[in-house]
Design a protein around this motif. Sequence first.
Motif, PDB file in Angstrom:
ATOM      1  N   LEU A  17      31.414  38.458  41.619  1.00  0.00           N
ATOM      2  CA  LEU A  17      32.247  37.283  41.877  1.00  0.00           C
ATOM      3  C   LEU A  17      31.412  36.228  42.570  1.00  0.00           C
ATOM      4  CD1 LEU A  17      35.194  36.009  42.074  1.00  0.00           C
ATOM      5  CD2 LEU A  17      35.229  36.942  44.393  1.00  0.00           C
ATOM      6  N   TYR A  29      39.299  40.582  50.027  1.00  0.00           N
ATOM      7  CA  TYR A  29      39.195  41.805  49.230  1.00  0.00           C
ATOM      8  C   TYR A  29      39.212  43.064  50.100  1.00  0.00           C
ATOM      9  CZ  TYR A  29      38.704  39.019  45.060  1.00  0.00           C
ATOM     10  OH  TYR A  29      38.962  38.146  44.027  1.00  0.00           O
ATOM     11  N   TRP A  72      35.545  36.339  38.261  1.00  0.00           N
ATOM     12  CA  TRP A  72      34.865  37.625  38.152  1.00  0.00           C
ATOM     13  C   TRP A  72      34.124  37.690  36.830  1.00  0.00           C
ATOM     14  CZ3 TRP A  72      33.964  41.243  41.674  1.00  0.00           C
ATOM     15  CH2 TRP A  72      34.738  41.240  42.848  1.00  0.00           C
ATOM     16  N   PRO A 138      35.614  49.756  39.079  1.00  0.00           N
ATOM     17  CA  PRO A 138      36.664  49.102  38.297  1.00  0.00           C
ATOM     18  C   PRO A 138      37.179  49.996  37.178  1.00  0.00           C
ATOM     19  CG  PRO A 138      34.931  47.564  38.764  1.00  0.00           C
ATOM     20  CD  PRO A 138      34.449  48.899  39.250  1.00  0.00           C
ATOM     21  N   TYR A 207      38.679  39.743  32.151  1.00  0.00           N
ATOM     22  CA  TYR A 207      39.397  40.157  33.354  1.00  0.00           C
ATOM     23  C   TYR A 207      38.875  41.522  33.794  1.00  0.00           C
ATOM     24  CZ  TYR A 207      42.880  36.494  32.513  1.00  0.00           C
ATOM     25  OH  TYR A 207      43.500  35.284  32.329  1.00  0.00           O
ATOM     26  N   VAL A 208      38.780  41.695  35.099  1.00  0.00           N
ATOM     27  CA  VAL A 208      38.394  42.986  35.662  1.00  0.00           C
ATOM     28  C   VAL A 208      39.640  43.643  36.239  1.00  0.00           C
ATOM     29  CG1 VAL A 208      36.942  44.183  37.335  1.00  0.00           C
ATOM     30  CG2 VAL A 208      36.092  42.125  36.200  1.00  0.00           C
ATOM     31  N   HIS A 209      39.866  44.899  35.876  1.00  0.00           N
ATOM     32  CA  HIS A 209      40.988  45.676  36.395  1.00  0.00           C
ATOM     33  C   HIS A 209      40.456  46.628  37.462  1.00  0.00           C
ATOM     34  CE1 HIS A 209      44.090  44.952  33.066  1.00  0.00           C
ATOM     35  NE2 HIS A 209      43.025  44.254  32.720  1.00  0.00           N
ATOM     36  N   PHE A 210      40.945  46.486  38.673  1.00  0.00           N
ATOM     37  CA  PHE A 210      40.536  47.369  39.762  1.00  0.00           C
ATOM     38  C   PHE A 210      41.610  48.416  40.016  1.00  0.00           C
ATOM     39  CE2 PHE A 210      38.177  43.432  40.857  1.00  0.00           C
ATOM     40  CZ  PHE A 210      36.900  43.957  40.855  1.00  0.00           C
ATOM     41  N   THR A 243      48.505  40.953  37.919  1.00  0.00           N
ATOM     42  CA  THR A 243      47.344  40.072  37.946  1.00  0.00           C
ATOM     43  C   THR A 243      47.466  39.140  39.138  1.00  0.00           C
ATOM     44  OG1 THR A 243      47.045  40.184  35.553  1.00  0.00           O
ATOM     45  CG2 THR A 243      46.027  38.333  36.688  1.00  0.00           C
ATOM     46  N   PHE A 252      42.043  38.516  39.034  1.00  0.00           N
ATOM     47  CA  PHE A 252      41.712  39.917  38.815  1.00  0.00           C
ATOM     48  C   PHE A 252      43.008  40.680  38.665  1.00  0.00           C
ATOM     49  CE2 PHE A 252      42.312  39.358  43.302  1.00  0.00           C
ATOM     50  CZ  PHE A 252      42.855  40.529  43.782  1.00  0.00           C
ATOM     51  N   THR A 253      42.927  41.872  38.124  1.00  0.00           N
ATOM     52  CA  THR A 253      44.107  42.691  37.888  1.00  0.00           C
ATOM     53  C   THR A 253      43.996  43.981  38.686  1.00  0.00           C
ATOM     54  OG1 THR A 253      44.427  41.790  35.671  1.00  0.00           O
ATOM     55  CG2 THR A 253      45.459  43.902  36.123  1.00  0.00           C
TER      56      THR A 253
END
Length: 257
Positions: A17, A29, A72, A138, A207-210, A243, A252-253
């Motif tokens: 990021l 975060y 991201w 992630p 998109y990044v999914h955490f 999201t 981010f998701t």
Amino acid sequence: MKPVGQARPGFPCWVSLAARSLQAAQEFYTAVLGWTWRSTGLDEEFRTALFGGAPVAGIGELANSLRGAVAWTPFFAVADADATAARIHERGGTVGVGPLAFGPDRRAALAADPDGAVFGFWEGEALPGWAAEPDSAPAWLELRTRDAFAAALFYGEVFGWAAPEGPCSVEYENDEVIVGEAERKLAVIRGGAVEQAPDPRVRPRWYVHFRVPDVTAAVAAARAAGGTVALPPAPSAAGRQATLRDPDGGLFTVTAA
């Protein structure tokens, strides 16, 4: 930062990021995802995020002269950064930064696909990230674009997914392209159906999914820390997710672990 060996070409290997304030991003975060931090050893304006002691992402501070959007960015491992850059150009994409050297054995670059979605690629020893620690990194990547089939062709040819002996499995199902390894989902490409014209309203982006243990708690923490909710918690094929947008606008998701 200790390397963990050669990254496997074609696989996602890191996410980062570019934030307007490194300190503010760390605080946000930490509150939302429970991350801790350490220096990268590369620059004081970069930090590595840790979860459970395992590195999961990198955050750097945008230079004051830069006014780009906060976002991201996923990075994919490659065997040869110059050859990858050439394939990107040949297939209608652009390489905006690099390849640049990071020490004697690593090179990285930022690029965009033909529809403008930004991604990075990385040559050399891997940073310890989700490729090495899939349970704490992630969950997966998602590309929302105008034409999933065209995007799959682009990335498949750039990263070798389309090769008979490619590193990943690629399946087209329900207007989605799913890139994976065994039972592990690495990336999903979503867009219009093959027979439909591309949707001009879609702004292509990754998109990044955490992973989080509790989506509702993550949403509440994001609001309390100055973030906003772009899409409220809802069930999906991948599990319950939402999201979010950090205070700088970075999307981010969060996905239930």
